[in-house]
Design a protein around this motif. Sequence first.
Motif, PDB file in Angstrom:
ATOM      1  N   MET A   1      19.904  -3.230 -46.961  1.00 30.82           N
ATOM      2  CA  MET A   1      19.235  -2.036 -46.247  1.00 30.82           C
ATOM      3  C   MET A   1      20.332  -1.045 -45.794  1.00 30.82           C
ATOM      4  N   LYS A   2      20.335   0.018 -46.237  1.00 28.06           N
ATOM      5  CA  LYS A   2      21.316   1.006 -45.807  1.00 28.06           C
ATOM      6  C   LYS A   2      20.923   1.451 -44.307  1.00 28.06           C
ATOM      7  N   ALA A   3      21.874   1.607 -43.452  1.00 27.22           N
ATOM      8  CA  ALA A   3      21.491   2.221 -42.053  1.00 27.22           C
ATOM      9  C   ALA A   3      21.429   3.756 -42.176  1.00 27.22           C
ATOM     10  N   ARG A   4      20.405   4.117 -41.285  1.00 27.25           N
ATOM     11  CA  ARG A   4      20.274   5.662 -41.317  1.00 27.25           C
ATOM     12  C   ARG A   4      20.980   6.371 -40.469  1.00 27.25           C
ATOM     13  N   ILE A   5      21.588   7.349 -40.916  1.00 17.12           N
ATOM     14  CA  ILE A   5      22.423   8.066 -39.854  1.00 17.12           C
ATOM     15  C   ILE A   5      21.475   9.502 -39.350  1.00 17.12           C
ATOM     16  N   LYS A   6      21.255   9.826 -38.168  1.00 15.29           N
ATOM     17  CA  LYS A   6      20.532  10.814 -37.724  1.00 15.29           C
ATOM     18  C   LYS A   6      21.497  11.925 -37.281  1.00 15.29           C
ATOM     19  N   VAL A   7      21.229  12.765 -38.287  1.00 13.41           N
ATOM     20  CA  VAL A   7      22.370  14.002 -38.397  1.00 13.41           C
ATOM     21  C   VAL A   7      21.564  15.173 -37.597  1.00 13.41           C
ATOM     22  N   THR A   8      22.161  15.618 -36.621  1.00  9.69           N
ATOM     23  CA  THR A   8      21.588  16.846 -35.710  1.00  9.69           C
ATOM     24  C   THR A   8      21.858  18.120 -36.703  1.00  9.69           C
ATOM     25  N   THR A   9      20.932  19.038 -36.778  1.00  8.10           N
ATOM     26  CA  THR A   9      20.970  20.044 -37.562  1.00  8.10           C
ATOM     27  C   THR A   9      21.624  21.029 -36.567  1.00  8.10           C
ATOM     28  N   PRO A  10      22.379  21.926 -37.231  1.00 10.78           N
ATOM     29  CA  PRO A  10      23.083  23.212 -36.477  1.00 10.78           C
ATOM     30  C   PRO A  10      22.250  23.773 -35.651  1.00 10.78           C
ATOM     31  N   SER A  11      21.086  24.256 -35.999  1.00 12.69           N
ATOM     32  CA  SER A  11      20.206  24.905 -35.191  1.00 12.69           C
ATOM     33  C   SER A  11      19.839  24.478 -33.848  1.00 12.69           C
ATOM     34  N   VAL A  12      19.487  22.993 -33.850  1.00 15.99           N
ATOM     35  CA  VAL A  12      19.322  22.097 -32.647  1.00 15.99           C
ATOM     36  C   VAL A  12      20.406  22.037 -31.680  1.00 15.99           C
ATOM     37  N   TYR A  13      21.680  21.916 -32.528  1.00 18.62           N
ATOM     38  CA  TYR A  13      22.799  21.798 -31.576  1.00 18.62           C
ATOM     39  C   TYR A  13      23.188  22.954 -30.979  1.00 18.62           C
ATOM     40  N   GLY A  14      23.049  23.969 -31.744  1.00 18.65           N
ATOM     41  CA  GLY A  14      23.345  25.482 -31.182  1.00 18.65           C
ATOM     42  C   GLY A  14      22.346  25.912 -29.976  1.00 18.65           C
ATOM     43  N   ASN A  15      21.054  25.448 -30.127  1.00 18.35           N
ATOM     44  CA  ASN A  15      20.121  25.536 -28.967  1.00 18.35           C
ATOM     45  C   ASN A  15      20.654  24.840 -27.791  1.00 18.35           C
ATOM     46  N   LYS A  16      20.965  23.587 -27.725  1.00 18.10           N
ATOM     47  CA  LYS A  16      21.371  23.015 -26.719  1.00 18.10           C
ATOM     48  C   LYS A  16      22.838  23.498 -25.955  1.00 18.10           C
ATOM     49  N   LYS A  17      23.843  24.027 -26.658  1.00 19.77           N
ATOM     50  CA  LYS A  17      24.915  24.756 -26.282  1.00 19.77           C
ATOM     51  C   LYS A  17      24.439  25.951 -25.688  1.00 19.77           C
ATOM     52  N   TYR A  18      23.512  26.615 -26.159  1.00 20.69           N
ATOM     53  CA  TYR A  18      22.952  27.824 -25.638  1.00 20.69           C
ATOM     54  C   TYR A  18      22.351  27.866 -24.219  1.00 20.69           C
ATOM     55  N   ASN A  19      21.584  26.502 -24.334  1.00 19.57           N
ATOM     56  CA  ASN A  19      20.875  26.405 -22.697  1.00 19.57           C
ATOM     57  C   ASN A  19      21.785  25.844 -21.771  1.00 19.57           C
ATOM     58  N   ILE A  20      22.905  25.081 -22.235  1.00 24.95           N
ATOM     59  CA  ILE A  20      24.069  24.760 -21.149  1.00 24.95           C
ATOM     60  C   ILE A  20      24.796  25.957 -20.711  1.00 24.95           C
ATOM     61  N   ALA A  21      25.050  26.785 -21.526  1.00 27.09           N
ATOM     62  CA  ALA A  21      25.896  28.103 -21.322  1.00 27.09           C
ATOM     63  C   ALA A  21      25.064  28.936 -20.479  1.00 27.09           C
ATOM     64  N   ILE A  22      23.698  29.132 -20.534  1.00 27.80           N
ATOM     65  CA  ILE A  22      22.903  29.738 -19.768  1.00 27.80           C
ATOM     66  C   ILE A  22      22.666  29.136 -18.288  1.00 27.80           C
ATOM     67  N   SER A  23      22.509  27.764 -18.215  1.00 25.60           N
ATOM     68  CA  SER A  23      22.469  27.022 -16.963  1.00 25.60           C
ATOM     69  C   SER A  23      23.735  27.458 -16.172  1.00 25.60           C
ATOM     70  N   GLU A  24      24.992  27.133 -16.777  1.00 21.63           N
ATOM     71  CA  GLU A  24      26.376  27.575 -16.262  1.00 21.63           C
ATOM     72  C   GLU A  24      26.250  28.788 -15.394  1.00 21.63           C
ATOM     73  N   LEU A  25      25.938  29.853 -16.461  1.00 20.43           N
ATOM     74  CA  LEU A  25      25.650  31.194 -16.029  1.00 20.43           C
ATOM     75  C   LEU A  25      25.146  31.402 -14.798  1.00 20.43           C
ATOM     76  N   LYS A  26      23.873  30.702 -14.624  1.00 21.26           N
ATOM     77  CA  LYS A  26      22.972  31.124 -13.689  1.00 21.26           C
ATOM     78  C   LYS A  26      23.728  30.439 -12.331  1.00 21.26           C
ATOM     79  N   GLN A  27      24.277  29.295 -12.510  1.00 24.20           N
ATOM     80  CA  GLN A  27      25.029  28.712 -11.173  1.00 24.20           C
ATOM     81  C   GLN A  27      26.030  29.593 -11.014  1.00 24.20           C
ATOM     82  N   ARG A  28      26.770  30.285 -11.754  1.00 26.22           N
ATOM     83  CA  ARG A  28      27.702  30.991 -11.227  1.00 26.22           C
ATOM     84  C   ARG A  28      27.273  32.495 -10.752  1.00 26.22           C
TER      85      ARG A  28
END
Length: 222
Positions: A1-28
Motif C-alpha cells: 500500500m502506497k503512503a499518502r503524502i499530504k500536499v499543502t496547496t499554495p493558497s493555504v500556504y500563502g494564507n499562513k504566511k500572510y497571517n504571520i506577516a500581519i501578526s509581526e506587523l501588528k507587534q512592530r
Amino acid sequence: MKARIKVTTPSVYGNKKYNIAISELKQRLSLIITALIGAAFGFICLGAYIVKSSQSQIIPYLVTVDTHGVILAKGRVDLNKQIPDEAIAATLSNFIKNLRSVTSDSKVQRDFILEAYAYVKEGSPALQKLNDFYNNENPFIKQEKGCINITINNVISQEHNRFQIDWTEEISDALSLSKKQMFRAILAYSVSHEAAKDPDALLLNPLQVFVEDFAVSAVLNN
C-alpha cells in the motif's frame, strides 16, 4: 500500500504566511506606538520643566541687624502678614539715600535712580515729585561738580503710615572741600499684598513697601 503524502496547496500556504506577516506587523506597530507615546510624554515633561524653570520665583527674606552689623533676626517674609516697622524704616531710608545721593560713578548713579523709582507707584503724588526732583536736580549734572554722601540720623514712626527721617548730606567738590547740611522728610507709605508682575521691580523692592507721598525740607544747623 502506497503512503499518502499530504500536499499543502499554495493558497493555504500563502494564507499562513500572510497571517504571520500581519501578526509581526501588528507587534512592530504596537512597539512603535508605545515608543512614540513614551517620547511624547518625555517631551511634555521636559517642556513643563523648562517652563517651570524659566519662571521667576523670588521669596523675600528679611535680615535684621544692629548698628554693628550683628544679625538679630532673619527669616522669610510673608507679605500677607504685617511687616515690622524696622523693615519699613529701612526701606524708606534706602529711598532717601537713592534719591539724594550723588556719585561720580554714572552706572552706580543710574542704579540709584532705578531703585528710587522702584519705591513709588504709578499715579502717586510721590511719582510726580520724583520726576520734578530729577528734572530740577539732575544728578548727572551734579556729579560734575562733586559728590553727595548721605548719613541717616533718625527714623521716627508716626501715625497714619508715616515716617519722619532726618539725615545729613556731606557735599564734597573736586578740591576735596566738603560741607554738611541737615535735611528732614515726612514720608507716607503703603504696603502692597499683591504679587509683583515685574521680577526686576520685585528684586529692587522685595517687601513691596511704596512711598505714596513725601516732603523734604532743610534743617538749620546748630
